[in-house]
Every structure is written in structure tokens, then in C-alpha cells.
Design a protein around this motif. Structure first.
Motif, mmCIF file in Angstrom:
data_model
loop_
_atom_site.group_PDB
_atom_site.id
_atom_site.type_symbol
_atom_site.label_atom_id
_atom_site.label_comp_id
_atom_site.label_asym_id
_atom_site.label_seq_id
_atom_site.Cartn_x
_atom_site.Cartn_y
_atom_site.Cartn_z
ATOM 1 N N LEU A 65 83.632 40.776 39.134
ATOM 2 C CA LEU A 65 83.638 41.517 37.875
ATOM 3 C C LEU A 65 84.779 42.523 37.805
ATOM 4 O O LEU A 65 85.307 42.815 36.735
ATOM 5 N N LEU A 66 85.166 43.055 38.979
ATOM 6 C CA LEU A 66 86.220 44.044 38.981
ATOM 7 C C LEU A 66 87.567 43.444 38.578
ATOM 8 O O LEU A 66 88.448 44.126 38.091
ATOM 9 N N ALA A 67 87.720 42.123 38.837
ATOM 10 C CA ALA A 67 88.985 41.482 38.526
ATOM 11 C C ALA A 67 88.942 40.743 37.194
ATOM 12 O O ALA A 67 89.892 40.054 36.833
ATOM 13 N N ALA A 68 87.813 40.835 36.489
ATOM 14 C CA ALA A 68 87.668 40.099 35.239
ATOM 15 C C ALA A 68 88.645 40.616 34.198
ATOM 16 O O ALA A 68 88.982 41.802 34.154
ATOM 17 N N GLU A 69 89.099 39.706 33.351
ATOM 18 C CA GLU A 69 90.005 40.084 32.274
ATOM 19 C C GLU A 69 89.255 40.909 31.224
ATOM 20 O O GLU A 69 88.090 40.630 30.934
ATOM 21 N N PRO A 70 89.898 41.916 30.640
ATOM 22 C CA PRO A 70 89.240 42.720 29.600
ATOM 23 C C PRO A 70 88.856 41.867 28.395
ATOM 24 O O PRO A 70 89.552 40.913 28.039
ATOM 25 N N ARG A 110 83.702 50.151 24.908
ATOM 26 C CA ARG A 110 84.895 50.233 25.767
ATOM 27 C C ARG A 110 84.515 49.920 27.209
ATOM 28 O O ARG A 110 85.228 49.204 27.916
ATOM 29 N N SER A 111 83.387 50.466 27.637
ATOM 30 C CA SER A 111 82.917 50.189 28.996
ATOM 31 C C SER A 111 82.594 48.712 29.184
ATOM 32 O O SER A 111 82.955 48.098 30.194
ATOM 33 N N LEU A 112 81.920 48.112 28.195
ATOM 34 C CA LEU A 112 81.560 46.694 28.290
ATOM 35 C C LEU A 112 82.793 45.797 28.263
ATOM 36 O O LEU A 112 82.794 44.718 28.869
ATOM 37 N N SER A 113 83.838 46.248 27.588
ATOM 38 C CA SER A 113 85.042 45.412 27.491
ATOM 39 C C SER A 113 85.746 45.248 28.832
ATOM 40 O O SER A 113 86.444 44.263 29.061
ATOM 41 N N VAL A 114 85.562 46.231 29.730
ATOM 42 C CA VAL A 114 86.213 46.166 31.047
ATOM 43 C C VAL A 114 85.201 46.107 32.189
ATOM 44 O O VAL A 114 85.578 46.026 33.353
ATOM 45 N N ARG A 115 83.904 46.200 31.852
ATOM 46 C CA ARG A 115 82.827 46.099 32.828
ATOM 47 C C ARG A 115 82.977 47.130 33.949
ATOM 48 O O ARG A 115 82.909 46.816 35.136
ATOM 49 N N ARG A 116 83.196 48.344 33.542
ATOM 50 C CA ARG A 116 83.307 49.458 34.491
ATOM 51 C C ARG A 116 82.992 50.752 33.752
ATOM 52 O O ARG A 116 82.725 50.754 32.540
ATOM 53 N N ALA A 117 83.039 51.869 34.482
ATOM 54 C CA ALA A 117 82.828 53.175 33.861
ATOM 55 C C ALA A 117 83.921 53.452 32.835
ATOM 56 O O ALA A 117 85.100 53.188 33.094
ATOM 57 N N PRO A 118 83.557 53.968 31.664
ATOM 58 C CA PRO A 118 84.545 54.168 30.587
ATOM 59 C C PRO A 118 85.307 55.480 30.710
ATOM 60 O O PRO A 118 85.434 56.233 29.742
ATOM 61 N N TRP A 119 85.798 55.777 31.894
ATOM 62 C CA TRP A 119 86.620 56.982 32.062
ATOM 63 C C TRP A 119 87.651 56.759 33.164
ATOM 64 O O TRP A 119 87.815 57.560 34.075
ATOM 65 N N LEU A 143 97.340 59.714 23.773
ATOM 66 C CA LEU A 143 96.742 59.305 25.044
ATOM 67 C C LEU A 143 96.243 57.866 25.066
ATOM 68 O O LEU A 143 95.760 57.414 26.103
ATOM 69 N N TYR A 144 96.355 57.144 23.973
ATOM 70 C CA TYR A 144 95.727 55.823 23.915
ATOM 71 C C TYR A 144 96.307 54.878 24.964
ATOM 72 O O TYR A 144 97.518 54.794 25.174
ATOM 73 N N THR A 145 95.396 54.180 25.646
ATOM 74 C CA THR A 145 95.750 53.188 26.663
ATOM 75 C C THR A 145 94.953 51.926 26.399
ATOM 76 O O THR A 145 93.753 51.991 26.135
ATOM 77 N N ASP A 146 95.594 50.782 26.460
ATOM 78 C CA ASP A 146 94.892 49.519 26.244
ATOM 79 C C ASP A 146 93.813 49.311 27.290
ATOM 80 O O ASP A 146 93.926 49.765 28.440
ATOM 81 N N SER A 147 92.771 48.622 26.870
ATOM 82 C CA SER A 147 91.664 48.298 27.779
ATOM 83 C C SER A 147 92.179 47.449 28.933
ATOM 84 O O SER A 147 92.796 46.406 28.731
ATOM 85 N N ASP A 148 91.950 47.919 30.170
ATOM 86 C CA ASP A 148 92.468 47.208 31.334
ATOM 87 C C ASP A 148 91.650 47.601 32.566
ATOM 88 O O ASP A 148 90.876 48.561 32.533
ATOM 89 N N GLN A 149 91.856 46.848 33.648
ATOM 90 C CA GLN A 149 91.165 47.133 34.898
ATOM 91 C C GLN A 149 91.871 48.264 35.649
ATOM 92 O O GLN A 149 92.994 48.661 35.316
#
Length: 373
Positions: free
Chosen positions: A3-8, A143-152, A202-208
Motif C-alpha cells: 500500500l505504501l508504494a501504491a499509485e495515488p 486526500r488521505s484515501l487518495s494516497v492511503r496514508r496520513a494526510p499530513w 503550498l499546494y502539492t500534488d497527491s503523492d507517496q
């Protein structure tokens, strides 16, 4: 599948952006409603603090605790009888936690909405704040679901989560029936500024994340930093408004008559003593959690980089922030610093937190630089 390597998930990331923009639009409506509450909601009761300080008022006096009042009762024979009985209903009086020269002052009538018109605007503003919070929460969650991690994991995500927690704390106080509606206007103003900065600069694209951040400490350390900062912001608001309200009370005590606009605004606030106490209680409650936040960061640094403390700029300014709040609490407990001096210290301490939040990431290079801006 790792899951950590999954694409956003770009679709969820786009939904998150739409929800954040929608939340900002509703926050603007809430801002207008709070402005209406502050402008029109307390004009019929603007003399209350002046009456408490000078003893002159056109309003009906309320007897003190234990005082006797005369009650006229109409008898069945048509006559009247006068009865003396202890007063059962007394106003809530707040003791000013300053030098004590002003005695006891009541909270400004606008602190709990004021008249019926102010209450109407206030209820509309709170309802809009709840709606915008739900949209805001949805934006952070997707946002958190899109990258499957904590949203910060970067400054954009940290900013959106930070302002969301601040609004959640405000609504939590209201749910607990705490008289904090006066926070609404400065809070929504700050949230709009924070989100505006987040979606532009500050905007950053959703990414791992980089490998160093793949740790359960991301959920513990960073979430605590966000929660502590959001609550410290509320304490900061209390300290800033204390300075304005304290100056207003000093103005009245000197026998000078403030302008109509200033009076209307200042009477929306609790007394200076209440604001001072509010800020102190929040800062004192949050301080142990901020201490644990730094300790948790050191433990995470030991796991990720093989050392617990390396005087990285983020570590240095986290420690400076800790020292500033420690000085604030120590000064109040030992030197008896209350009122204006304590407020200045609290504002300085939160300024250190803000610099650690923005300045370090923008102006310094260090091991935390991968968080990005």
C-alpha cells in the motif's frame, strides 16, 4: 500489494480539492455572518462594562449575592404586601486576574451573542461553520484515501489538517456549552488565510512519501504537532483579544468615553480577566502534549536517522517554542506574571510555533526539508 508504494488515486485527490474549495466558500459565508453578529448583535447593551466600572448606568441594577430584595405581592383582598427575601438569581461575575484594581467585572454581553438579533446572526454563523467543517473534513479524508496514508505528509496537507483541527476544537467547546462564540470571527478569518495560502503557495500534488516517513510515528508525532498547534492558536487568540479588551477597560477606568464602534466591538468579548484565564488554561493544558510531541519526534529520528537529536532547524525551533511556553508558565507560577506581561509572552511563544511551522520549511534546509512547501 504494497500500500505504501501504491499509485495515488487522482480521482479522489481531485474530489479532495473540490471539497476544500467548497469549504472555503462556506467559510466566507460564515465570516460574513460573524461580522454581522459583531456589528449588529450587541448595540442595545453597550454600557454594561462602563456601568460595572463607574457604577453609572441606565440599566436595572442586580443585587449582589446574599442581598435582600423587596417584592411586592398583590393580595386577594386587593391590597399589596412588601416581602423581603434573599436574592436567588445572581449574575455570573468573573474576577479579573490582573492587579485587582478594577474589582469584579462581568463578561461583555456580546460574549454570549447579546440581544436577540445578535443571537440570530451568531446561530447562522455557527451553522455555516459546522457545514464548512464537514466539507473541510471530507477534503482531508479524501486526500488521505487518495494516497492511503496520513494526510499530513507535506506543508499543504499539514495546513489543511491544522485549520480543520482548530475549527473542530472551537465546535467542541461549543458542544461542551462553553461560552466561546467570540472566537468564531478571528478563527474563521485565520482558517481562510491558512487555506488560501495552502491552495496557492503550498499546494502539492497527491503523492507517496519518502522512505524515512513510512513509520507509525507519522501518525503519532505529526498528528500531535497539529493538535497542539491548533489549540495553541486558540490560546493565542485569547491573549491577543485580552490586550484589546484590557486597553478598553483601562480607557473606561480613566473616565474616557470610547467611540461607539469600539464599544460595540469590545462588548462582544468576555472580560479581560476571563480572556487571560482562558489563554492560560489552554496553554497550560497543551504544554505537556507539546513536550511529548518533541520526545516522539526524537524517538522517530533515532529510528529513521540513527540519532535522537541533531540540531536540525526544525528540532531547534521546536525546542525554542517549548522554552518560550515553559517561560510563560514559569513566569505565571513563580513571578506572578498575569495580564499584559503574560499575554506578550504567550504571543511570542506562538510566534515561535508559527515560524517553526512556516519559516523553517521555507528558509532553512535540513532533514525535514523533504516535507516541502
Amino acid at each position: 500489494m504494497n500500500l505504501l508504494a501504491a499509485e495515488p488515486n487522482e480521482q479522489l485527490a481531485q474530489i479532495s480539492n473540490y471539497l476544500i474549495y467548497s469549504a472555503m466558500a462556506v467559510y466566507v459565508l460564515a465570516f460574513v455572518a460573524y461580522c454581522a453578529e459583531w456589528t449588529f448583535g450587541s448595540r442595545s447593551k453597550v454600557a454594561r462594562t462602563a456601568a460595572a466600572l463607574t457604577g453609572k448606568s441606565g440599566e436595572t441594577a442586580v443585587p449582589a449575592q446574599g442581598a435582600e430584595i423587596s417584592v411586592r405581592v398583590k393580595s386577594s383582598q386587593g391590597g399589596t404586601a412588601v416581602l423581603d427575601k434573599p436574592a436567588t438569581a445572581t449574575p455570573k461575575i468573573v474576577t479579573r486576574s490582573g492587579t485587582g484594581k478594577r474589582g469584579d467585572l462581568p463578561d461583555g454581553p456580546g460574549a454570549a451573542a447579546g440581544d436577540e438579533q445578535g443571537d440570530m446572526y451568531g446561530r447562522i454563523a455557527v451553522s455555516l461553520t459546522v457545514l464548512s467543517f464537514l466539507l473541510h473534513f471530507g477534503g482531508v479524508l479524501t486526500r488521505s484515501l487518495s494516497v492511503r496514508r496520513a494526510p499530513w505528509g507535506n506543508m499543504y496537507e499539514f495546513s489543511t489538517a491544522f485549520s480543520m483541527v482548530a475549527v473542530a476544537a472551537f465546535l467542541g467547546f461549543l458542544l461542551a456549552r462553553k461560552n466561546v462564540r467570540w472566537i468564531g470571527l478571528p478563527l474563521v478569518t485565520a482558517v481562510l488565510l491558512d487555506l488560501g495560502l495552502a491552495v496557492t503557495v503550498l499546494y502539492t500534488d497527491s503523492d507517496q512519501l519518502v522512505p524515512a516517513l513510512h513509520s507509525y510515528w507519522l501518525w503519532i508525532h505529526v498528528s500531535l504537532a497539529i493538535i497542539c498547534g491548533a489549540l495553541l492558536y486558540l490560546g493565542f487568540v485569547g491573549s491577543v483579544l485580552y490586550l484589546f479588551r484590557d486597553a478598553y477597560e483601562t480607557h473606561l477606568l480613566a473616565g474616557r468615553k470610547p467611540g461607539r464602534v469600539r464599544t460595540s466591538i469590545m462588548e462582544r468579548l468576555p472580560s479581560a480577566g476571563s480572556l487571560d484565564k482562558f489563554a492560560y488554561r489552554i496553554n497550560a493544558t497543551v504544554f505537556p502534549f507539546w513536550t511529548f510531541t518533541i520526545v516522539a519526534g526524537a524517538i522517530w529520528a533515532g529510528d529513521a536517522w540513527g540519532r535522537y537529536w541533531g540540531w536540525d532547524p526544525k528540532e531547534v525551533w521546536s525546542f525554542i517554542t517549548w522554552v518560550a511556553y515553559a517561560c510563560y508558565l514559569h513566569a505565571r507560577a513563580t513571578a506572578g506574571w498575569k495580564g499584559r506581561k503574560a499575554a506578550y509572552l504567550a504571543i511570542l511563544a506562538f510566534a515561535c510555533y508559527l515560524f517553526n511551522y512556516y519559516g523553517v520549511n521555507i528558509f532553512f534546509n535540513g532533514k525535514h526539508s523533504y516535507a516541502g512547501i
